[in-house]
Design an enzyme around this catalytic site. Structure first.
Site, PDB file in Angstrom:
ATOM      1  N   GLY A 235      86.410 -50.541  17.839  1.00 61.92           N
ATOM      2  CA  GLY A 235      85.121 -51.205  18.017  1.00 61.92           C
ATOM      3  C   GLY A 235      84.000 -50.371  17.444  1.00 61.92           C
ATOM      4  O   GLY A 235      84.224 -49.484  16.627  1.00 61.92           O
ATOM      5  N   ASN A 236      82.789 -50.673  17.845  1.00 63.67           N
ATOM      6  CA  ASN A 236      81.644 -49.869  17.415  1.00 63.67           C
ATOM      7  C   ASN A 236      80.604 -49.837  18.525  1.00 63.67           C
ATOM      8  O   ASN A 236      80.798 -50.447  19.580  1.00 63.67           O
ATOM      9  CB  ASN A 236      81.077 -50.401  16.092  1.00 63.67           C
ATOM     10  CG  ASN A 236      80.676 -51.857  16.201  1.00 63.67           C
ATOM     11  OD1 ASN A 236      79.814 -52.213  16.988  1.00 63.67           O
ATOM     12  ND2 ASN A 236      81.336 -52.714  15.421  1.00 63.67           N
ATOM     13  N   ARG A 237      79.522 -49.156  18.299  1.00 63.37           N
ATOM     14  CA  ARG A 237      78.564 -48.887  19.372  1.00 63.37           C
ATOM     15  C   ARG A 237      77.551 -50.017  19.582  1.00 63.37           C
ATOM     16  O   ARG A 237      76.631 -49.873  20.378  1.00 63.37           O
ATOM     17  CB  ARG A 237      77.814 -47.590  19.093  1.00 63.37           C
ATOM     18  CG  ARG A 237      78.687 -46.366  19.144  1.00 63.37           C
ATOM     19  CD  ARG A 237      77.855 -45.101  18.964  1.00 63.37           C
ATOM     20  NE  ARG A 237      78.713 -43.956  18.734  1.00 63.37           N
ATOM     21  CZ  ARG A 237      79.363 -43.303  19.707  1.00 63.37           C
ATOM     22  NH1 ARG A 237      79.245 -43.693  20.962  1.00 63.37           N
ATOM     23  NH2 ARG A 237      80.138 -42.277  19.407  1.00 63.37           N
ATOM     24  N   SER A 238      77.683 -51.104  18.868  1.00 64.56           N
ATOM     25  CA  SER A 238      76.693 -52.186  19.019  1.00 64.56           C
ATOM     26  C   SER A 238      76.720 -52.745  20.445  1.00 64.56           C
ATOM     27  O   SER A 238      77.779 -52.991  21.013  1.00 64.56           O
ATOM     28  CB  SER A 238      76.993 -53.313  18.027  1.00 64.56           C
ATOM     29  OG  SER A 238      76.158 -54.408  18.306  1.00 64.56           O
ATOM     30  N   ALA A 306      77.415 -56.254  14.393  1.00 61.30           N
ATOM     31  CA  ALA A 306      78.071 -55.149  13.689  1.00 61.30           C
ATOM     32  C   ALA A 306      79.539 -55.549  13.532  1.00 61.30           C
ATOM     33  O   ALA A 306      80.334 -55.405  14.463  1.00 61.30           O
ATOM     34  CB  ALA A 306      77.928 -53.862  14.490  1.00 61.30           C
TER      35      ALA A 306
END
Ligand code: CTP
Length: 456
Positions: A235-238, A306
């Protein structure tokens, strides 16, 4: 451009169309409601769809048409129940003898009857049929029953009917159906008219402004989560804060908002039509379904999500054990913004106003790649921010962004709350929409933002 008379300004109305030859008049009726400032969503019986296609109504209403009583919306809500809870009045025009009978007996075999049963809002019914059918005691008994429910009947007129015969059965003058609806809405307290409640029981604040009324805005928010196995993902930090801020601002300005939401730690704003999309593939599918040529037309796309750039090639269907260690093979995901931009442009009818497309670029340290991204993604505006800067980026309530565009020098905005960034961004989108309308041959095609001109 004629300004809407405004007797139904910011009102949300469902138009139920049933299978009469007069169904074609419902298109004009919908325009009249829009000219009065209303946001109209359409419900149809399956036989109504035989008389008029859904495409026209979806294009002009800027909402999907609900004609399948078993259909779920993209957000999992039952279409006709959502409609029943989202609107402030239901207008059934034309109403056939069959529909009157079904409604009088509570037989919810179509979306129009089902929505009426589920709703607690005024219902206005305009019958249309053969004169003999309308005069029949069975029909008259059904009409009387509907009056007992508190429904307002706009009586059909006498005149020459589709059969060539003369009788009382012709759909009432459209102006009188609009007047009856205005009268029904005027009886509602203002608070209900401006907001109302959703299925979740939350009170929905109404728009505070109308400069985006009639515009259909598609927004993506949050990050995608690409599965490694049933437990783990990349995943990502969004957090979804920026996309949700843009959605909230667009709703406050009267737009109809579809929010495609990935992994997020914030709630979508009440009033948005929310479609969940966890992975890049699901977001791609949602974008394809919600934009042309497969989906309805829209005016603005804001791609704040994102989206993962890579995803595991072969996610495991069972949980991977820790002992063996892990090497992942990854594939690049498609650029959803670039492909949407290409697809939408290719499907635009000649001369029509094109939608405005906006991307975001989360950079670290330098913006040197942004101009190239503006071109490669085929967008009008690209909002860049340095996510390495304190107070600007993932999870913060503020952002310092630079707006790049195809037609103006870049604009560096100060550190601002995300809602204010959204406000300034949508101001710039509106300017571009006006410019695009001025350049198109058919500005009316743009939608209810210019209600008096739609289809003329
Ligand atoms: N985006 C997209 N599809 C992807 C990746 C990104 O639609 N697979 C969109 C994002 O929603 C955003 C914009 O493209 O609006 C820019 O995203 P960004 O990550 O900055 O650009 P990338 O094309 O992924 O380039 P890079 O990762 O090399 O910075």
């Amino acid at each position: 451009m004629t300004e809407p008379a405004g007797r139904m300004k910011d009102r949300r109305v469902a138009l139920g169309i049933t299978g009469s030859i007069a169904a074609y008049k419902a298109i004009e009726l919908m325009r009249m409601f829009q000219n009065e400032g209303a946001d109209v969503r359409v419900l149809m019986t399956t036989s109504a769809v035989e008389f008029v296609g859904t495409l026209t109504l979806e294009t002009l209403s800027h909402h999907p048409v609900d004609s399948d009583v078993l259909a779920l919306q993209g957000d999992g809500r039952i279409g006709h129940i959502a409609a029943a809870h989202d609107v402030e009045a239901i207008v059934v025009a034309p109403a056939t003898a069959h529909w009157l009978g079904a409604m009088a007996n509570g037989l919810a075999g179509d979306t129009v009857t089902a929505a009426c049963l589920a709703a607690s809002v005024p219902v206005i019914v305009a019958p249309a049929m053969d004169g003999g059918m309308y005069a029949h005691p069975a029909t008259q008994a059904n009409v009387a029953r509907l009056k007992e429910f508190g429904y307002r009947i706009v009586e059909p007129e006498s005149g020459v009917l589709a059969s060539g015969l003369v009788g009382q059965g012709r759909l009432a003058a459209l102006g009188s159906i609009v007047d009856a609806t205005v009268a029904a809405l005027n009886g509602l307290p203002a608070a209900t008219a401006a907001g109302g409640t959703r299925a979740g029981g939350r009170t929905v604040p109404g728009p505070t402004r109308t400069d985006m009324a009639g515009l259909r805005v598609v927004i993506t928010a949050g990050g995608t989560a690409e599965p490694i196995d049933p437990v783990r993902f990349i995943g990502n930090r969004s957090t979804g804060k920026m996309g949700v801020a843009v959605a909230g601002n667009a709703l406050d300005r009267g737009a109809a908002v579809t929010l495609i939401m990935g992994n997020a730690s914030v709630e979508p704003p009440a009033g948005a039509h929310v479609v969940r999309a966890e992975t890049a593939a699901e977001m791609q599918a949602a974008l394809r379904a919600l934009t042309p040529p497969a989906g309805p037309r829209f005016d603005v796309l804001i791609m704040a999500a994102a989206v993962a750039d890579f995803r595991p090639r072969s996610p495991s269907t069972t949980k991977l054990g820790r002992s063996a260690g892990l090497t992942l093979e990854m594939d690049a995901t498609p650029d959803l913004l670039a492909e949407t931009s290409e697809r939408v442009r290719a499907s635009l009818p000649a001369g029509s106003r094109r939608p405005i497309l906006v991307g975001f670029a989360a950079e670290t340290g330098t913006f040197e790649r942004v101009v190239k991204k503006l071109e490669s993604k085929g967008v009008d505006l690209l909002v860049a921010n340095d996510v390495a800067e304190p107070g600007s980026g993932f999870g913060t309530d503020t952002d310092r962004v630079t707006i790049y565009s195809t037609d103006m020098p870049l604009e560096e905005l100060p550190l601002l709350p995300k809602y204010e960034v959204a406000e300034l961004l949508l101001d710039r989108v509106l300017i571009r929409l006006e410019n695009a309308a001025a350049k198109s041959d058919i500005p009316a095609d743009a939608g209810a933002h210019q209600p008096a001109e739609v289809g003329q």
